[in-house]
Motif scaffolding. Structure first.
Motif, PDB file in Angstrom:
ATOM      1  N   GLY A   1       0.160 -31.641 -12.343  1.00 44.78           N
ATOM      2  CA  GLY A   1       1.420 -30.903 -12.214  1.00 44.78           C
ATOM      3  C   GLY A   1       1.553 -30.251 -10.852  1.00 44.78           C
ATOM      4  O   GLY A   1       2.632 -30.259 -10.251  1.00 44.78           O
ATOM      5  N   ASP A   2       0.454 -29.709 -10.337  1.00 38.26           N
ATOM      6  CA  ASP A   2       0.478 -29.093  -9.002  1.00 38.26           C
ATOM      7  C   ASP A   2       0.773 -30.137  -7.927  1.00 38.26           C
ATOM      8  O   ASP A   2       1.535 -29.885  -6.987  1.00 38.26           O
ATOM      9  N   ILE A   3       0.190 -31.326  -8.075  1.00 38.97           N
ATOM     10  CA  ILE A   3       0.458 -32.409  -7.125  1.00 38.97           C
ATOM     11  C   ILE A   3       1.933 -32.786  -7.170  1.00 38.97           C
ATOM     12  O   ILE A   3       2.576 -32.958  -6.124  1.00 38.97           O
ATOM     13  N   CYS A   4       2.489 -32.886  -8.363  1.00 41.53           N
ATOM     14  CA  CYS A   4       3.921 -33.201  -8.509  1.00 41.53           C
ATOM     15  C   CYS A   4       4.784 -32.143  -7.823  1.00 41.53           C
ATOM     16  O   CYS A   4       5.787 -32.469  -7.173  1.00 41.53           O
ATOM     17  N   PHE A   5       4.409 -30.873  -7.961  1.00 44.09           N
ATOM     18  CA  PHE A   5       5.148 -29.781  -7.328  1.00 44.09           C
ATOM     19  C   PHE A   5       5.203 -29.964  -5.808  1.00 44.09           C
ATOM     20  O   PHE A   5       6.263 -29.885  -5.201  1.00 44.09           O
ATOM     21  N   TYR A   6       4.044 -30.207  -5.212  1.00 47.85           N
ATOM     22  CA  TYR A   6       4.003 -30.364  -3.759  1.00 47.85           C
ATOM     23  C   TYR A   6       4.731 -31.626  -3.299  1.00 47.85           C
ATOM     24  O   TYR A   6       5.419 -31.615  -2.279  1.00 47.85           O
TER      25      TYR A   6
ATOM     26  N   ALA B   1      11.616 -27.256  -8.829  1.00 49.56           N
ATOM     27  CA  ALA B   1      10.413 -26.967  -8.036  1.00 49.56           C
ATOM     28  C   ALA B   1      10.780 -26.226  -6.752  1.00 49.56           C
ATOM     29  O   ALA B   1      10.043 -25.341  -6.308  1.00 49.56           O
ATOM     30  N   ALA B   2      11.913 -26.563  -6.177  1.00 47.28           N
ATOM     31  CA  ALA B   2      12.338 -25.919  -4.920  1.00 47.28           C
ATOM     32  C   ALA B   2      12.611 -24.431  -5.110  1.00 47.28           C
ATOM     33  O   ALA B   2      12.472 -23.647  -4.168  1.00 47.28           O
ATOM     34  N   ARG B   3      12.971 -24.036  -6.321  1.00 47.98           N
ATOM     35  CA  ARG B   3      13.289 -22.625  -6.590  1.00 47.98           C
ATOM     36  C   ARG B   3      12.080 -21.718  -6.400  1.00 47.98           C
ATOM     37  O   ARG B   3      12.235 -20.532  -6.079  1.00 47.98           O
TER      38      ARG B   3
ATOM     39  N   SER C   1      10.314 -23.145   9.050  1.00 42.57           N
ATOM     40  CA  SER C   1      10.616 -24.345   9.835  1.00 42.57           C
ATOM     41  C   SER C   1      10.195 -25.578   9.036  1.00 42.57           C
ATOM     42  O   SER C   1       9.302 -25.508   8.181  1.00 42.57           O
ATOM     43  N   LYS C   2      10.839 -26.683   9.341  1.00 45.50           N
ATOM     44  CA  LYS C   2      10.506 -27.933   8.663  1.00 45.50           C
ATOM     45  C   LYS C   2       9.044 -28.300   8.901  1.00 45.50           C
ATOM     46  O   LYS C   2       8.341 -28.712   7.979  1.00 45.50           O
ATOM     47  N   THR C   3       8.582 -28.114  10.128  1.00 38.94           N
ATOM     48  CA  THR C   3       7.189 -28.433  10.461  1.00 38.94           C
ATOM     49  C   THR C   3       6.218 -27.614   9.617  1.00 38.94           C
ATOM     50  O   THR C   3       5.284 -28.164   9.029  1.00 38.94           O
ATOM     51  N   ASN C   4       6.435 -26.318   9.541  1.00 40.61           N
ATOM     52  CA  ASN C   4       5.547 -25.454   8.748  1.00 40.61           C
ATOM     53  C   ASN C   4       5.626 -25.785   7.263  1.00 40.61           C
ATOM     54  O   ASN C   4       4.610 -25.805   6.570  1.00 40.61           O
ATOM     55  N   ASN C   5       6.846 -26.038   6.780  1.00 43.10           N
ATOM     56  CA  ASN C   5       7.008 -26.359   5.364  1.00 43.10           C
ATOM     57  C   ASN C   5       6.314 -27.673   5.005  1.00 43.10           C
ATOM     58  O   ASN C   5       5.633 -27.764   3.978  1.00 43.10           O
ATOM     59  N   LEU C   6       6.447 -28.690   5.842  1.00 43.50           N
ATOM     60  CA  LEU C   6       5.795 -29.968   5.564  1.00 43.50           C
ATOM     61  C   LEU C   6       4.278 -29.854   5.674  1.00 43.50           C
ATOM     62  O   LEU C   6       3.542 -30.447   4.883  1.00 43.50           O
ATOM     63  N   PHE C   7       3.808 -29.057   6.629  1.00 45.20           N
ATOM     64  CA  PHE C   7       2.366 -28.828   6.754  1.00 45.20           C
ATOM     65  C   PHE C   7       1.833 -28.151   5.496  1.00 45.20           C
ATOM     66  O   PHE C   7       0.793 -28.546   4.956  1.00 45.20           O
ATOM     67  N   HIS C   8       2.569 -27.163   5.004  1.00 48.11           N
ATOM     68  CA  HIS C   8       2.200 -26.465   3.771  1.00 48.11           C
ATOM     69  C   HIS C   8       2.137 -27.445   2.597  1.00 48.11           C
ATOM     70  O   HIS C   8       1.179 -27.436   1.810  1.00 48.11           O
ATOM     71  N   MET C   9       3.138 -28.319   2.478  1.00 53.77           N
ATOM     72  CA  MET C   9       3.166 -29.282   1.378  1.00 53.77           C
ATOM     73  C   MET C   9       2.004 -30.271   1.497  1.00 53.77           C
ATOM     74  O   MET C   9       1.338 -30.586   0.508  1.00 53.77           O
TER      75      MET C   9
ATOM     76  N   ASN D   1       8.539 -30.995  -3.532  1.00 55.50           N
ATOM     77  CA  ASN D   1       9.012 -30.119  -2.454  1.00 55.50           C
ATOM     78  C   ASN D   1       8.903 -30.789  -1.089  1.00 55.50           C
ATOM     79  O   ASN D   1       9.757 -30.572  -0.219  1.00 55.50           O
ATOM     80  N   LYS D   2       7.911 -31.633  -0.892  1.00 57.49           N
ATOM     81  CA  LYS D   2       7.835 -32.394   0.351  1.00 57.49           C
ATOM     82  C   LYS D   2       9.063 -33.292   0.468  1.00 57.49           C
ATOM     83  O   LYS D   2       9.678 -33.376   1.535  1.00 57.49           O
ATOM     84  N   ASP D   3       9.436 -33.930  -0.629  1.00 59.66           N
ATOM     85  CA  ASP D   3      10.651 -34.754  -0.626  1.00 59.66           C
ATOM     86  C   ASP D   3      11.878 -33.923  -0.275  1.00 59.66           C
ATOM     87  O   ASP D   3      12.744 -34.368   0.481  1.00 59.66           O
TER      88      ASP D   3
END
Length: 87
Positions: A62-67, A10-12, A19-27, A70-72
Motif C-alpha cells: 500500500g505504501d508503494i502504491c501511495f508513492y 493519495a494526493a490529499r 518544487s517538482k524536483t523535490n517532490n519527485l525526489f521524495h517520491m 503521487n509520483k504520477d
C-alpha cells in the motif's frame, strides 16, 4: 475505488516540498524505501525461516502504491482507470 480515484485521494495526504524536483525526489526515495522494507520481509523468510506477515506485506504494498500514485500526479501521468485497460 479505481486507479484515478486512488491517485486523487493519495494526493490529499502527500506533502508538497515546493518544487517538482523535490517532490519527485521524495517520491523516488519513498518507493525505494518501501521496496526495501518489502524485500526485507522475504529476506527474513529465506534466511531465517520467519513466517511472512501478510498484514505487514500488505501495508508495504500500500505504501508503494501511495508513492507511485503521487509520483504520477507530480509527473502529470494519466493512468487508465484500471490496469486491465493495459492488458
Amino acid at each position: 475505488m479505481n486507479i484515478k480515484e486512488y491517485q486523487i485521494n493519495a494526493a490529499r495526504t502527500c506533502a508538497d516540498l515546493g518544487s517538482k524536483t523535490n517532490n519527485l525526489f521524495h517520491m523516488n526515495l519513498g518507493i525505494h524505501t518501501e521496496v526495501g522494507e518489502l524485500l526485507d520481509i522475504y529476506k527474513k523468510k529465506m534466511a531465517y525461516g520467519k513466517e511472512i506477515d501478510i498484514v505487514h506485506l500488505t501495508e508495504e504494498l500500500g505504501d508503494i502504491c501511495f508513492y507511485l500514485a503521487n509520483k504520477d500526479t507530480f509527473k502529470d501521468v494519466d493512468r487508465p482507470v484500471s490496469y486491465h485497460d493495459w492488458i
